[in-house]
Design an enzyme around this catalytic site. Structure first.
Site, short mmCIF file in Angstrom:
data_model
loop_
_atom_site.label_atom_id
_atom_site.label_comp_id
_atom_site.label_asym_id
_atom_site.label_seq_id
_atom_site.Cartn_x
_atom_site.Cartn_y
_atom_site.Cartn_z
N ASP A 1 42.92 54.22 102.86
CA ASP A 1 43.69 55.46 102.73
C ASP A 1 44.24 55.83 104.10
O ASP A 1 43.57 55.68 105.12
CB ASP A 1 42.83 56.60 102.17
CG ASP A 1 41.79 57.11 103.17
OD1 ASP A 1 41.00 56.28 103.68
OD2 ASP A 1 41.78 58.32 103.44
N SER A 2 45.49 56.30 104.13
CA SER A 2 46.14 56.77 105.36
C SER A 2 46.13 55.66 106.42
O SER A 2 46.71 54.60 106.20
CB SER A 2 45.45 58.05 105.84
OG SER A 2 46.21 58.67 106.85
N ALA A 3 45.46 55.88 107.55
CA ALA A 3 45.40 54.84 108.58
C ALA A 3 44.80 53.56 108.03
O ALA A 3 45.19 52.45 108.43
CB ALA A 3 44.59 55.33 109.77
#
Length: 592
Positions: free
Chosen positions: A192-194
Site C-alpha cells: 500500500d502507498s510506498a
C-alpha cells in the site's frame, strides 16, 4: 465527486470535533466523503496525540504513527501461526513476519507484503491487520518485509532490500523459502502507498536491472516466481495530475508539502527521483504479472493508479482496477469502521489466490466457470470469479423488477424491457463486481439514461426527467441497503463510475420454465462494443437456466440473447407500465 449533498459534518459527530473537521476539510471533499469515513475522521480528530517527550521530531512522528495505528490493528482475522525471521538483503539484516492462516499446509504460496508510510514511518506492526486480512482471504502465507526507512537509509536501499528478499525466496539455493516453509516459486507482491511503489519497482529491477542484486543470476527465477501484484494507492511516476491538484491536506497528511517533505527525506539527491525503475508509467509494461490496482477517489495519488491500470491494459497485462468511492489515502487501515477497506482487501486476496493457482497467468483467454473465452473486449472481472467477454455486442435497456418487494425495491424501478445491443468502440478498462451500498445513484443514472437510449420517443418524457432520476435514486438506494439485493445485483465500473448493471431474482411468472429471471441489464452508450453487456450477463447468471422479458420489436437485443442461448418460449404480453409495449419472454436451459 457527488456535489449534490450538504457539505456539513454529520450530526452524529461531536460538535467540537465537527468544527475542527469543517475548518480542515474543503466543502467539496466533505460532500464526496463516504459515510463510512466520518467515524474514522472523528476518531482521529478526537484522539489525544502521543506525548513526544524528548524524542527528536522524526522519532516522535514514528512513535505517534505507531500509537495511532494500534487502535486500527485491533481485531481482524486470527492466524494459525505467526513467526518472526530475519534475512540478509542489500547488506542489512531485514526483519520478516510470516502469517499462516491455516495450520498443516506444507509449503503454501506466499504474498510478500510491503507496508506504506512514505518511506519514513511504518513497520510490521502498523500494518498487521492488513497482512492478516490478505492471508485469511487468500489462504496464502503473508510475508511482511520490514525494509529500512529514510532518512537513515536513503534511496535505493529499501528497493534493493525488497528485490533481494524476493530473489532469495525464489532461489532454492538461498534456503530462505525452506526456512520460512513456503513455496518460493509462487509469489504475489503486495503493498500500500510506498509499498505499492516498491512492489512495482521491484519487478522492474528484477527484469531490467538485475545487476543491482548481489546475486544477479537469481533475477530470472525471481521474476518468474512473481505471479501477480496487489497495488493499493501507490505513486507510479506522475509529477503532476488533476488528483494531485484537487486532493490532499492536513486531514490525510497527503498535502503537496507533505509529499515534498517525504521526497526530501528519501532522496539524497533530487536526480535520484528520476531513476527509471521508479516510473512504471514510462516503462515497457508488456509481460508484467497480472495486477489488482486500487485507488482512493479522494487521494492525490489516484491518477497514478488509474493511469497505470490503463497502461497495463493497453500492454495486454491482465488488470483489475478499482476506484474506492469517497475514500481517502490510507483507507485500508480503517476496516474497523470502513467496510470498503475490507472489501478491497478481500477482493485483492482472492485475486492473489487466483494468480497463485495459475488461473490469472493465462495470456490470451479469460476463465469463466472453468471454460475459456476469448478476451476480446478488455473487460476485467472483480469479485470471486472473472466475468466473461465472449461477445462484442452489448445489451442496453432494462427488464421489469416487479419481483422485488414493493416496499424495498425502486418503485417500478425496472419497468422497461431489454433494449438493443450495439457494436463499435472497445478497449475501455471496466470492472464487473457485486453491487454495494452507495451504488444507488450510479445505477439510477445508468437506468434512466439506458431507458432514453433504448426507447427514445416510444415512451413519454416523464420516464427520463429529473424527477424520475430522483425517484430511482431513492428506490435503488433503499433496495441496496438489503444484503439480499446486493447479492443479486452486479455493476460494471469504469474510471470509478458505474457504466452498467444487471440484477436477477426469482421468476415472476407461474409458468416460468426456470427458477431464475434476469430482471435487468443496462449499460451506458459509451460501453457499447466493449463486452460489458456479456460480462454483466455472465456475472449475473453464470451457466444457470434463466428467463427474461424483452421488447418484441428489438431485434438487436434478441440477437444478443440468442448468442447467450436464449430463445422465445411462447409467452407474450403488453406491458402496462410501458404504455402497452409488446414484449416476449426468452428462456434458456442450463448451459454446459
Amino acid at each position: 465527486m457527488d456535489t449534490s449533498t450538504p457539505s456539513a459534518v454529520p450530526e452524529s459527530v461531536d460538535p467540537a470535533v465537527a468544527r475542527r473537521l469543517e475548518a480542515q476539510i474543503p466543502p467539496d471533499i466533505r460532500r464526496a466523503l463516504h459515510p463510512q469515513l466520518w467515524p474514522v475522521l472523528a476518531h482521529q480528530c478526537a484522539r489525544t496525540p502521543l506525548a513526544a517527550g524528548d524524542l527528536p521530531p522524526l522519532a516522535a512522528a514514528r512513535a505517534e504513527y505507531a500509537d495511532e495505528r494500534r487502535f486500527w490493528n485491533e481485531g481482524g482475522p486470527a492466524m494459525a501461526q505467526t513467526t518472526e525471521h530475519t534475512v540478509r538483503a542489500a547488506g542489512r539484516d531485514v526483519a520478516l513476519r510470516v502469517h499462516r492462516p491455516v495450520a498443516g499446509v506444507p509449503r503454501p504460496p506466499a504474498i510478500v507484503f510491503l507496508h506504506g508510510g512514505g518511506f519514513t514511518v511504518g513497520d510490521l506492526d502498523t500494518h498487521d491487520r492488513i497482512q492478516r486480512m490478505l492471508a485469511a482471504h487468500s489462504g496464502a502465507a503473508v510475508i511482511a518485509v520490514d525494509y529500512a526507512l529514510a532518512p537513515e537509509a536513503r534511496y535505493p536501499q529499501a528497493l534493493h532490500e525488497v528485490a533481494e528478499v524476493v530473489a532469495a525466496l525464489a532461489c532454492p539455493g538461498s534456503g530462505l523459502a525452506a526456512r520460512l516453509g513456503v513455496d518460493g516459486s509462487r509469489l504475489v507482491l503486495a503493498g500500500d502507498s510506498a509499498g505499492a511503489m516498491l512492489a512495482a519497482s521491484a519487478v522492474l529491477v528484477l527484469r531490467d536491472e538485475p545487476d543491482r542484486l548481489e546475486e544477479a543470476g537469481a533475477a530470472p527465477a525471481a521474476l518468474a516466481a512473481v505471479r501477480g501484484l496487489l497495488l493499493y494507492y501507490g505513486a507510479f511516476g506522475l509529477a503532476d495530475s488533476a488528483s494531485r491538484r484537487l486532493f490532499g491536506g492536513p486531514w490525510d497528511g497527503m498535502g503537496a508539502a507533505d509529499l515534498a517533505a517525504m521526497n526530501e527525506l528519501l532522496f539524497a539527491e533530487p536526480a535520484q527521483a528520476d531513476d527509471a525503475v521508479l516510473h512504471p508509467l514510462a516503462a515497457d509494461l508488456a509481460g508484467f504479472p497480472p495486477a489488482f490496482i486500487v485507488a482512493a477517489e479522494l487521494d492525490p495519488l489516484r491518477d497514478d493508479s488509474e493511469a497505470l491500470a490503463a497502461l497495463f491494459a493497453r500492454a495486454g497485462v491482465r488488470v483489475d482496477y478499482r476506484r474506492a468511492a469517497g475514500m481517502l489515502h490510507s483507507f485500508l487501515h480503517f476496516g474497523r469502521s470502513a467496510e470498503s477497506a475490507n472489501e478491497v482487501l478481500a477482493d485483492g486476496a482472492r485475486f492473489a489466490a487466483a494468480c497463485l493457482a495459475g488461473a490469472e497467468r493465462v495470456e490470451d483467454t479469460e476463465r469463466v466457470d472453468g471454460a475459456e473465452r476469448p478476451d476480446d473486449a478488455g473487460v476485467l472481472a472483480g469479485g470471486e470469479r472473472p466475468a466473461g467477454t465472449a461477445s462484442l455486442h452489448d445489451a442496453k435497456g432494462l427488464h421489469d423488477a416487479k419481483g422485488l418487494e414493493a416496499a424495498d425495491r425502486p418503485e417500478d424501478a425496472e419497468g422497461g424491457r431489454t433494449g438493443a445491443p450495439n457494436e463499435a468502440r472497445g478497449g475501455r478498462l471496466v470492472t464487473v463486481r457485486p453491487a454495494r451500498e452507495g451504488d444507488g445513484s450510479g445505477i439510477a443514472r445508468v437506468h434512466v439514461a439506458g431507458w432514453r437510449e433504448a426507447y427514445g420517443e416510444l415512451l413519454p418524457e416523464r420516464f427520463y426527467d429529473a424527477a424520475e432520476l430522483a425517484r430511482r435514486t431513492d428506490g435503488w438506494s433503499r433496495a441496496l441497503a438489503r444484503a439480499d439485493m446486493r447479492e443479486r445485483t452486479w455493476v460494471a465500473e469504469s474510471g470509478g463510475e458505474i457504466c452498467g448493471f444487471a440484477s436477477i431474482g426469482p421468476p415472476r411468472d407461474a409458468d416460468a420454465p426456470a427458477d431464475l429471471e434476469l430482471t435487468s441489464l443496462y449499460i451506458r452508450s459509451e460501453g457499447y462494443g466493449t463486452g460489458v453487456g456479456r460480462a454483466l450477463l455472465d456475472a449475473a447468471i453464470g451457466n444457470r437456466a434463466c428467463t427474461l422479458w424483452v421488447a418484441r420489436d428489438n431485434p438487436r437485443a434478441r440477437r444478443f440473447y440468442a448468442k447467450a442461448g436464449f430463445a422465445p418460449d411462447g409467452a407474450q404480453q403488453a406491458d402496462p407500465d410501458l404504455v402497452g409495449l409488446a414484449e416476449v419472454r426468452l428462456s434458456r436451459p442450463a448451459q454446459s
